[in-house]
Design a protein around this motif. Structure first.
Motif, PDB file in Angstrom:
ATOM      1  N   ASN A   1       6.200  -1.296  -7.046  1.00 19.29           N
ATOM      2  CA  ASN A   1       6.805  -2.397  -6.284  1.00 19.29           C
ATOM      3  C   ASN A   1       7.831  -3.187  -7.087  1.00 19.29           C
ATOM      4  O   ASN A   1       8.141  -4.323  -6.744  1.00 19.29           O
ATOM      5  CB  ASN A   1       5.710  -3.338  -5.763  1.00 19.29           C
ATOM      6  N   MET A   2       8.368  -2.586  -8.116  1.00 21.62           N
ATOM      7  CA  MET A   2       9.304  -3.326  -8.966  1.00 21.62           C
ATOM      8  C   MET A   2      10.715  -3.304  -8.379  1.00 21.62           C
ATOM      9  O   MET A   2      11.086  -2.369  -7.667  1.00 21.62           O
ATOM     10  CB  MET A   2       9.321  -2.733 -10.377  1.00 21.62           C
TER      11      MET A   2
ATOM     12  N   SER B   1      13.252   2.660  -1.216  1.00 22.90           N
ATOM     13  CA  SER B   1      12.950   3.919  -0.503  1.00 22.90           C
ATOM     14  C   SER B   1      12.518   4.979  -1.496  1.00 22.90           C
ATOM     15  O   SER B   1      11.560   5.719  -1.268  1.00 22.90           O
ATOM     16  CB  SER B   1      14.179   4.436   0.233  1.00 22.90           C
ATOM     17  N   LEU B   2      13.221   5.017  -2.619  1.00 25.30           N
ATOM     18  CA  LEU B   2      12.910   6.010  -3.655  1.00 25.30           C
ATOM     19  C   LEU B   2      11.500   5.788  -4.183  1.00 25.30           C
ATOM     20  O   LEU B   2      10.697   6.735  -4.268  1.00 25.30           O
ATOM     21  CB  LEU B   2      13.920   5.877  -4.794  1.00 25.30           C
ATOM     22  N   THR B   3      11.183   4.559  -4.563  1.00 27.12           N
ATOM     23  CA  THR B   3       9.878   4.310  -5.180  1.00 27.12           C
ATOM     24  C   THR B   3       8.750   4.467  -4.159  1.00 27.12           C
ATOM     25  O   THR B   3       7.657   4.919  -4.504  1.00 27.12           O
ATOM     26  CB  THR B   3       9.825   2.904  -5.806  1.00 27.12           C
ATOM     27  N   LYS B   4       9.040   4.148  -2.923  1.00 21.21           N
ATOM     28  CA  LYS B   4       8.005   4.289  -1.890  1.00 21.21           C
ATOM     29  C   LYS B   4       7.727   5.768  -1.624  1.00 21.21           C
ATOM     30  O   LYS B   4       6.581   6.202  -1.505  1.00 21.21           O
ATOM     31  CB  LYS B   4       8.495   3.627  -0.599  1.00 21.21           C
ATOM     32  N   GLN B   5       8.782   6.548  -1.602  1.00 19.21           N
ATOM     33  CA  GLN B   5       8.639   7.973  -1.294  1.00 19.21           C
ATOM     34  C   GLN B   5       7.940   8.716  -2.432  1.00 19.21           C
ATOM     35  O   GLN B   5       7.177   9.644  -2.190  1.00 19.21           O
ATOM     36  CB  GLN B   5      10.032   8.569  -1.051  1.00 19.21           C
TER      37      GLN B   5
ATOM     38  N   PRO C   1       1.335   4.297  -9.120  1.00 19.08           N
ATOM     39  CA  PRO C   1       0.737   3.754  -7.888  1.00 19.08           C
ATOM     40  C   PRO C   1       0.094   2.383  -8.076  1.00 19.08           C
ATOM     41  O   PRO C   1      -0.141   1.677  -7.097  1.00 19.08           O
ATOM     42  CB  PRO C   1      -0.323   4.802  -7.508  1.00 19.08           C
ATOM     43  N   ASP C   2      -0.183   2.002  -9.343  1.00 21.12           N
ATOM     44  CA  ASP C   2      -0.723   0.650  -9.580  1.00 21.12           C
ATOM     45  C   ASP C   2       0.419  -0.348  -9.422  1.00 21.12           C
ATOM     46  O   ASP C   2       1.397  -0.321 -10.176  1.00 21.12           O
ATOM     47  CB  ASP C   2      -1.297   0.534 -11.001  1.00 21.12           C
TER      48      ASP C   2
ATOM     49  N   ARG D   1       3.256  -9.849  -7.783  1.00 21.99           N
ATOM     50  CA  ARG D   1       4.582 -10.011  -7.184  1.00 21.99           C
ATOM     51  C   ARG D   1       5.456 -11.010  -7.931  1.00 21.99           C
ATOM     52  O   ARG D   1       6.682 -10.928  -7.859  1.00 21.99           O
ATOM     53  CB  ARG D   1       4.434 -10.466  -5.732  1.00 21.99           C
ATOM     54  N   TYR D   2       4.808 -11.973  -8.598  1.00 25.19           N
ATOM     55  CA  TYR D   2       5.620 -13.037  -9.200  1.00 25.19           C
ATOM     56  C   TYR D   2       5.317 -13.177 -10.694  1.00 25.19           C
ATOM     57  O   TYR D   2       4.192 -12.929 -11.142  1.00 25.19           O
ATOM     58  CB  TYR D   2       5.333 -14.382  -8.505  1.00 25.19           C
TER      59      TYR D   2
END
Lengths: 379, 498
Positions: free
Chosen positions: B48-49, B89-93, B123-124, B128-129
């Motif tokens: 999620n970076m 999109s890349l990291t999610k895929q 996947p870890d 978020r902040y």
């Protein structure tokens, strides 16, 4: 079209006239401001300021004429606004504008000429040392740069350690802090020089500037801290600023680290000399500091450990006092003493034995014996 | 009219030609080392970076092309700046996958392809902040200090406390607590200052100054319940090394601990960890279950006497802190006696932090002293907390450590990521780094290669003249901003604690 061309030419001439007037009134304000900004900020370069004033004048004048105002109203308003904007450019502290102030200009002149390494000019500007500790500090620094510190130290005001060092404390501003770092750079105490350069930059109006960045680059190159030097170099290069010549400083002895508090000037100088005993500027400052603090014990041990930078009369005068207290030194130090200095010492002692007051000893005013005997700290 | 039309056409043509991105041709493979800033080669990236924008620092680069999976991006200059949409999109895929990254750069007119490197999309997720203090490395003094909150998933940054608005006061490290970061505090010094405490959205200004506790609070941590906090109060002295590579040393002449009850508005001290000049206690933290307080302590080498310069030098050179623990009960307060838990041979420990799952402890160690940010040899070490059958922590087993300068670390909520501050890049200005904790093929715990917090403009770190100090991770954004803090400062009196 002719009128517009004439208008633009007139504006350009007017702007140039304003600029030239400012450079006569504020030469050092403009130079100083340029040192503590980076290119791309508020323009202080001559061409940028003139162009900006021309555009500003053209825009304002054109707008006023478009609104239907007569020329005899437009021109003074335009001229006044252009002048006020130019005065704002000359302010170094972010105020609206700055009126001519000879005292400020004097301080900035000293600081700017020191930054340019014009030490002869700094010496001239600081002749009147009685004005302030700032003047005394820079006067002595200019003498030191010309190898004349010890010879002239007592020819003017000598407020103890503040004759040689300018304190970095909460009463200072970015200019005094930056000035305080000049002596550390001169004697090559790189930690303290970097401390002053960093703080000077932090407290400056824009927290950056060509001058502190260049100094930080030089310091880190001298200390061999390539990573840090590279960071400052990147900032300078990104603004098309030429890097100063800098190279690693020579260290003669393997370094033994010493911790110093910010007011321990003597410790700072000694630890600098431990790194490089051939550092004559640091040695001269150390011996002069010992004498200004009337610390003859330290003067003796520093002299015996590091020698003398040169056989100045000031050091001979101090040695004579020590020789009078410790007879065993007479044979060892005899060769350092000039005959006329010895004779004057005898004359001073004879005068002192007549219990004369300081006001009756003015003939010896420039000697260390007079300083040692009569100089007191201000309450 | 036709002149204007031709002029516009010519201008459009010139602009279009100038904006065309170059395309690699006649590409040659090169063995030269690829120099990136930040160094994003062979790294583990949280899924999620924000986009990893970076610079290619090889000399003479004026165009670059990067290829990751089916994504290709070319640019003039030496910067790679991703579109956020494409990146996410890349990291999610490819979450959980290892991607090969190919980079080609034009150097003095010749396109050269560098050796490929990999990106593992972990996947870890990470919290978020991250909040941090932005401060110029001014040693003894400060000028403009801000506390900022940055969303790690994008580049949004907001200021929580603005130094200018608060009269240029010094502000201490912002510290979160709770599994979601629902508790937080930071300290504002000076007149009308105090500790700004936030618990479940409610803001208070309190005064934690106590004569028994040796003055105001400096370092601290939250109890998992959010009711208690443990703080140190320190008399701090800065000194300057003559060795310019070491710059600054900061040491305590006195430091003690105190526990604060935010429900009862009381300060708890005990003679074991406070009111003593013989020991220096600092860097306290609670265990994950709140049953222990861990802290660093060392015998005070100068303990109230006047020391010469040489004595001071020797005292600081030999000042080595060990890790201690003391039991804590929510009902009874501090109970039991301190116990020394861990010592590093010829090293000084600082900043212990327990992972939220209670299994690990991260701490910094350096050669000596208590201010690792200025010790270039300082490293972060991860230890396993081994407990007896009753659940009491008994020993710490070192598992792995960073190989770069690392200090002031913080755990993510899932105990898988750590953030820390490091001056590795230029030894002067600290940046926030992230490492992932996982096991290798043999089951041994390891830390991934540290990655720098990405910036929208990859040149930002170079041009920045402030340090990112004491990062702290949190799952949620702080429910306040600069205006609320200013109002609290100017209009509210600090509640004194008994």
């Amino acid at each position: 079209m002719d009128k517009i061309k004439k208008g633009i030419i007139a504006l350009f001439i007017g702007a140039s006239a304003i600029y030239l007037l400012l450079t006569q009134l504020y030469p050092y304000h403009l130079a100083h401001k340029a040192q503590f900004t980076l290119p791309g900020g508020w323009p202080t370069e001559p061409w940028a300021l003139t162009l900006l004033l021309t555009l500003l004048g053209g825009t304002i004048g054109g707008l006023l004429r478009w609104l239907g105002l007569k020329r005899w109203i437009c021109y003074p308003i335009t001229g006044t606004l252009m002048t006020l904007c130019a005065l704002h450019a000359c302010d170094i502290q972010g105020r609206w504008f700055h009126l001519p102030n000879r005292a400020d200009e004097q301080i900035l002149a000293i600081d700017t000429e020191a930054h340019r390494n014009n030490w002869k000019r700094v010496q001239e500007l600081t002749q009147d040392c009685a004005k302030s500790d700032f003047n005394v500090y820079y006067h002595n620094l200019s003498l030191a740069h010309q190898g004349q510190l010890a010879d002239s130290l007592l020819h003017h005001s000598a407020p103890f350690e503040y004759a040689l060092f300018y304190p970095i404390d909460e009463t200072g501003n970015y200019m005094s802090i930056s000035a305080a770092g000049e002596v550390w750079w001169f004697v090559k105490d790189l930690t303290m020089a970097e401390h002053a350069a960093m703080l000077g930059m932090i407290f400056s109006p824009h927290h950056t500037g060509v001058r502190p960045l260049k100094r930080l680059y030089e310091i880190n190159m001298a200390s061999g801290n390539d990573k840090s030097a590279a960071k400052f170099a990147r900032i300078l290069k990104a603004h098309d600023i030429e890097l100063p010549l800098a190279e690693p400083m020579r260290t003669v002895r393997p370094h033994t680290d010493t911790l110093r508090l910010s007011f321990q000037y003597d410790l700072m100088l000694r630890s600098t000399l431990e790194r490089n005993p051939a550092n004559k500027p640091a040695l001269e400052y150390l011996l002069c500091l010992d004498l200004l603090l009337k610390n003859l014990k330290d003067f003796r041990s520093d002299f015996e450990r590091y020698g003398l930078p040169h056989n100045s009369r000031l050091f001979q005068e101090a040695m004579l006092i020590l020789m009078s207290m410790a007879p065993e030194l007479r044979d060892a130090w005899h060769d350092y003493i000039d005959a006329d200095v010895y004779q004057e010492f005898c004359d001073f002692n004879a005068a002192m034995q007549q219990k004369r007051k300081s006001s009756q000893m003015q003939a010896f005013r420039s000697t260390y014996w007079y300083y040692f005997q009569f100089q007191k700290r201000a309450e | 009219m036709s002149k204007i039309w031709y002029f516009n056409l010519l201008a459009a043509f010139v602009l279009t030609a100038a904006s065309c991105t170059p395309t690699p041709h006649d590409v040659q493979q090169t063995e030269d080392l690829l120099s990136l800033y930040p160094d994003y080669k062979n790294i583990c990236i949280p899924c999620n970076m924000a986009p990893l924008n970076f610079l290619v620092r090889n000399e003479g680069v004026d165009a670059v092309q990067i290829q990751v999976s089916d994504l290709t991006w070319t640019n003039r200059g030496n910067a790679i700046v991703w579109s956020e949409t494409d990146w996410h999109s890349l990291t999610k895929q490819y979450t959980g996958d290892t991607l090969q990254v190919s980079l080609t750069a034009r150097i003095k007119g010749q396109w050269q392809k560098f050796a490929t490197f990999y990106w593992y999309i972990c996947p870890d997720s990470i919290d978020r902040y991250v909040t941090y203090r932005l401060i110029e490395p001014g040693y003894e003094v400060w000028h403009e200090v801000d506390i900022e909150e940055r969303c790690i998933e994008n580049f949004q940054t907001r200021t929580l406390a603005n130094g200018k608005q608060l009269g240029n006061r010094c502000m201490n490290c912002h510290t979160h607590g709770g599994d979601k970061g629902q508790f937080s505090y930071f300290y504002i010094r000076g007149e009308q200052g105090g500790t700004i405490v936030q618990r479940n959205g409610e803001l208070r200004k309190v005064s934690l100054s106590s004569p028994r506790a040796n003055g105001g609070s400096v370092y601290g941590d939250w109890h998992p319940s959010g009711r208690y906090g443990v703080f140190s109060s320190n008399k701090i002295i800065p000194a300057f090394h003559s060795n310019p590579a070491q710059r600054l040393e900061v040491y305590d002449t006195r430091s003690d601990l105190m526990v604060v009850d935010f429900d009862q508005d009381t300060i708890l001290t005990c003679k074991e960890i406070s009111q003593s000049q013989e020991m220096l206690e600092t860097f306290p933290c609670f265990s994950a279950d709140g049953t222990y307080i861990y802290y660093c302590a060392a015998p005070n080498p100068i303990s109230g006497k006047e020391a010469t310069a040489q004595e001071m030098q020797t005292a600081i050179d030999t000042l080595q802190y060990s890790l201690y623990q003391i039991p804590f009960s929510s009902e009874q307060g501090i109970i039991g006696l301190p116990e020394r838990l861990y010592t590093i041979d010829k090293g000084s420990i600082s900043f212990p932090k327990c992972s939220p799952d209670g299994q690990y402890m991260a701490l910094s160690y350096s050669q000596n002293g208590t201010f690792p940010i200025w010790h270039r040899e300082a490293r972060m070490i991860i230890l396993h907390i081994e407990r007896d059958h009753e659940g009491n922590s008994k020993t710490l087993q070192p598992l792995c450590q960073t190989d770069i300068h690392a200090t002031y670390h913080t755990w993510s909520h899932n105990s898988r990521w750590l953030a820390f501050a490091s001056k590795e890049a230029d030894t002067q200005y600290s940046r926030i780094h992230f490492v992932h904790l996982d096991k290798d093929s043999t089951g041994a715990l390891r830390l991934s290669k540290p990655i720098v917090l990405p910036q929208q403009d990859p040149n930002a770190d170079d041009m920045n003249l402030r340090s990112f100090n004491i990062p702290d991770l949190s799952q949620q954004s702080m429910p306040y901003g600069t205006q609320q803090i200013q109002n609290l400062m100017e209009r509210v009196q600090a509640t004194p604690f008994k």
